[in-house]
Motif scaffolding. Structure first.
Motif, mmCIF file in Angstrom:
data_model
loop_
_atom_site.group_PDB
_atom_site.id
_atom_site.type_symbol
_atom_site.label_atom_id
_atom_site.label_comp_id
_atom_site.label_asym_id
_atom_site.label_seq_id
_atom_site.Cartn_x
_atom_site.Cartn_y
_atom_site.Cartn_z
ATOM 1 N N ASP A 83 -3.349 -1.138 5.984
ATOM 2 C CA ASP A 83 -4.724 -0.646 6.007
ATOM 3 C C ASP A 83 -5.212 -0.260 4.617
ATOM 4 O OD1 ASP A 83 -4.760 -1.011 8.721
ATOM 5 O OD2 ASP A 83 -5.276 1.065 9.212
ATOM 6 N N ALA A 84 -4.295 0.239 3.786
ATOM 7 C CA ALA A 84 -4.691 0.643 2.432
ATOM 8 C C ALA A 84 -5.186 -0.535 1.608
ATOM 9 C CB ALA A 84 -3.525 1.324 1.725
ATOM 10 N N LEU A 85 -4.714 -1.749 1.912
ATOM 11 C CA LEU A 85 -5.216 -2.934 1.219
ATOM 12 C C LEU A 85 -6.687 -3.169 1.533
ATOM 13 C CD1 LEU A 85 -2.211 -5.368 1.821
ATOM 14 C CD2 LEU A 85 -2.794 -4.167 -0.302
ATOM 15 N N GLN A 86 -7.115 -2.717 2.710
ATOM 16 C CA GLN A 86 -8.505 -2.911 3.119
ATOM 17 C C GLN A 86 -9.387 -1.714 2.785
ATOM 18 O OE1 GLN A 86 -8.899 -3.961 7.238
ATOM 19 N NE2 GLN A 86 -11.130 -4.042 7.197
ATOM 20 N N TYR A 87 -8.873 -0.512 3.029
ATOM 21 C CA TYR A 87 -9.709 0.679 2.914
ATOM 22 C C TYR A 87 -9.415 1.534 1.684
ATOM 23 C CZ TYR A 87 -10.586 -0.340 7.848
ATOM 24 O OH TYR A 87 -10.925 -0.949 9.032
ATOM 25 N N GLY A 88 -8.324 1.242 0.975
ATOM 26 C CA GLY A 88 -7.876 2.126 -0.094
ATOM 27 C C GLY A 88 -6.953 3.193 0.464
ATOM 28 N N MET A 89 -6.042 3.689 -0.365
ATOM 29 C CA MET A 89 -5.057 4.648 0.118
ATOM 30 C C MET A 89 -5.685 5.953 0.567
ATOM 31 S SD MET A 89 -1.982 5.457 0.908
ATOM 32 C CE MET A 89 -0.813 4.293 0.172
#
Length: 250
Positions: free
Chosen positions: A229-235
């Motif tokens: 998810d961090a690849l899409q939304y940022g960490m």
């Protein structure tokens, strides 16, 4: 109280290890996660160091001590002498013992408590003497006898292996059945005085039902789904999404 979120850094380390370069930064993303509201960081330093490297442990410990002393450091691994030495050296707040064979790609089952009661009793006793909180990886199977053996080791908690639950994302009926097993196991553990953590393949979508079924859930450790998810939304935004999925107000 809502479950705490511990961000597992192994997937980030695995991505970094594809090149002989220092990015993505394991500690840098760990710091972003803690700043966004994560309650701790989890690592699994496997013998071959294919994910977390032994050299990562001191910087992660220092990050928490220096900037986020309220956060917790959770080290998980198979209790061989090398892992126990790393625990002694880096002083995590929680030690999670898993029955991984070194060749396994990832954790995929809980302990056979009947078969390993002597080993676990000895190791848990050693860790408790040194002041560590100890959690034991456990399958979501409501087996009261096995959980009684787990409690007799002196462990503080179990961590429910939620891989089968996460794996039936496209099978709602099976998801409900597995969730019920996890819930019964958590209730049996609580009756025996064991706290309950959970981890493996947890997502923003499947966390709320888990938290609702196990209202006493203490902590979730999440790596793969959170990193994806961090690849899409940022960490930072991803951590906030997962914290909200745990029931936290952020």
């Amino acid at each position: 109280m809502p479950a705490k979120l511990s961000v597992n850094l192994n997937a980030i380390a695995m991505l970094r290890n594809r090149r002989d370069l220092p990015w993505p930064s394991v500690t840098g993303l760990g710091e972003i996660a803690l700043a966004a509201g994560a309650s701790g960081l989890t690592v699994h330093p496997r013998p071959d160091q294919r994910h977390i490297r032994f050299s990562d442990l001191a910087p992660i410990r220092a990050l928490i001590d220096d900037l986020y002393p309220q956060a917790e450091f959770n080290m998980e691994g198979y209790p061989n002498s090398e892992f126990l030495d790393l625990v002694d050296q880096h002083q995590p707040d929680q030690v999670t013992l898993v029955p991984d064979d070194p060749a396994q790609a990832t954790s995929d089952h809980g302990w056979d408590f009947r078969k390993n009661h002597v080993l676990l009793g000895t190791v848990v006793g050693r860790l408790k003497t040194k002041g560590f909180r100890v959690s034991l990886f456990a399958d979501g199977d409501p087996d009261g006898e096995a959980l009684k053996i787990a409690s007799e080791t002196g462990a503080d908690r179990i961590e429910l292996y939620t891989g089968p639950y996460g794996g039936c994302y496209d099978d709602p009926e099976r998801s409900i059945a597995i969730l019920d097993d996890l819930g019964w196991t958590a209730e049996l553990a609580a009756e025996l005085g064991l706290g309950v953590n959970a981890g493996h393949d947890l997502t923003v979508a499947n966390l709320p039902p888990l938290a609702a079924r196990i209202p006493g859930l203490a902590e979730v450790s999440i790596g793969h789904g959170l990193t994806a998810d961090a690849l899409q939304y940022g960490m930072d935004e991803t951590v906030r999404r997962f914290c909200r999925a745990c029931g936290q107000t952020i």
